[in-house]
Design an enzyme around this catalytic site. Structure first.
Site, PDB file in Angstrom:
ATOM      1  CG  ASP A 192      -0.302  -0.229   2.528  1.00  8.06           C
ATOM      2  OD1 ASP A 192       0.766  -0.875   2.566  1.00  8.06           O
ATOM      3  OD2 ASP A 192      -0.840   0.222   3.552  1.00  8.06           O
ATOM      4  CD  GLU A 225       3.274  -1.025   7.450  1.00  7.71           C
ATOM      5  OE1 GLU A 225       3.572  -0.925   8.656  1.00  7.71           O
ATOM      6  OE2 GLU A 225       3.306  -0.062   6.652  1.00  7.71           O
TER       7      GLU A 225
END
Length: 388
Positions: A77, A135
């Protein structure tokens, strides 16, 4: 062929992938394009996989001989940051940027997949490849684990590219490496009124301001000065215009620490201070507190294996001690299921202007580190499966 040679051969492939991922960053939990590209590359390599954790991917490389299972993890991400780098591969998605190196992590793990596929005959056991979403919001690892990422795993290894380390250096020390992350928000309820008559209302701005300062005493006056702890209020929103008393204020913050015992102290201290400060100003406070992720604590044996891998790739000079950091990483959740280690791989290079901190709009990396990361992923897997 050895790992170093194969990593060098895939270097251009990995750099190309990293730049593609960098151009198309995606929010936590919305890594649809990235996930699709990961699957496409795994298909080319003939590596079976399953979808997991929403947009995550779990793949498995099976060796020719039976043995243990080692997991290698990368996160995918990006962040809500507007990129300021003037590079051909700058972000094409407005307001989003890979400002933490996850584009490199994903590309490196795909490169390691290529290397390990070519060395399948030498593998004794299985390599689990974990491409993780979310994350940055600290909930991706838990979702991946719920979908089976750690089933049967004997050890896990992760890499975080790190601008604080110079290119060519790697830190894999045992013990605490990254902090636990807690998140809290506080709503202050006051009483609105006219700015010219503050006595007729309860100014939520004044209450919230005092609360921010009072919260700092948790660290300075309630915890041992020998314990590294951070209490940060990163956001305070209040008021509608210059001459109106704010009736409500909202604060958002985070706590960081390494000692698990502090987990039992901070929530109660935050709530006590918030409520009593509010009461002192005739206001009310409501606190929400969330334990986002635990501290990353490297297993001594896994750190030893990682250090051996670093030496084989970079020689003795490749290892560099680096102080633990207060940043968080939900890699910690995997370590609750199996022993492992998180390595910090240097990307800092003044000549290439890759020395900006993580989450900065000018964050970038010395892409020579990608070859090192590929080799380190693969070498750790080989060391764990074949030499222990």
């Amino acid at each position: 062929m050895d790992v170093k040679t194969l990593a060098k051969e895939v270097k251009d492939y990995v750099i190309e992938l990293r730049r593609e991922f960098h151009m198309y960053p995606e929010r936590s939990g919305e890594e649809f394009r990235t996930s699709k590209r990961v699957k496409e590359e795994l298909d080319k390599l003939g590596i079976p996989y399953i979808a997991a954790g929403g947009t995550g991917v779990i793949a498995t490389i099976s060796g020719r001989k039976p043995g243990k299972t080692v997991a290698l993890r990368a996160d995918m991400d990006a962040l809500e940051v507007q990129e300021k780098n003037d590079v051909p591969y700058r972000s094409k998605n407005e307001g989003l940027m890979h400002a933490c190196g996850h584009d490199g992590h994903t590309a490196m793990l795909l490169g390691a997949a290529k290397v390990l596929s070519a060395m399948r005959e030498e593998l004794k056991g299985n390599v689990r490849l974990i491409f993780q979403p979310a994350e940055e919001t600290a909930n991706g690892a838990v979702k991946m684990i719920e979908d089976g990422a750690m089933e049967g795993v004997d050890s896990i290894f992760g890499i975080h590219l790190w601008s604080g380390l110079p290119i060519g250096k790697v830190s894999v020390e045992a013990g605490p490496r990254m902090a636990a992350v807690d998140v809290f928000d506080i709503t202050v309820q006051g009483k609105g009124g006219h700015g010219s008559a503050p006595h007729e209302g309860v100014d939520a701005v004044v209450v919230a301001s005092n609360m921010v300062m009072a919260l700092q005493t948790v660290v300075s006056r309630e915890l041992s000065p020998l314990e590294p702890v951070v209490v940060t209020v990163g956001k305070l929103v209040a008021g509608t215009r210059f001459n109106v008393l704010a009736s409500e204020a909202k604060l958002e913050g985070t706590n960081r620490y390494f000692n698990p015992k502090i987990k039992d102290v901070l929530p109660a201290a935050i709530e006590r201070i918030a409520k009593h400060v509010a009461a002192g100003f005739r206001a009310e406070a409501k606190v929400n507190y969330t334990f986002a992720t635990s501290p990353v604590i490297n297993d001594p044996e896994c750190s030893r294996i990682a250090a051996t891998a670093v030496k084989k790739i970079l020689g003795e000079g490749g290892l560099m001690e680096y102080e633990k950091v207060m940043g968080g990483e939900d890699f910690a959740e995997y370590l609750k299921k199996a022993p492992g280690a998180l390595a910090l791989v240097g990307i800092g290079n003044e000549q290439k202007q890759t020395i900006y901190p993580h989450h900065h709009p000018n964050f970038n990396m010395d892409e020579d580190a990608l070859e090192i990361g590929v080799a380190l992923y693969a070498q750790y897997a080989l060391e764990f499966l074949c030499n222990n």
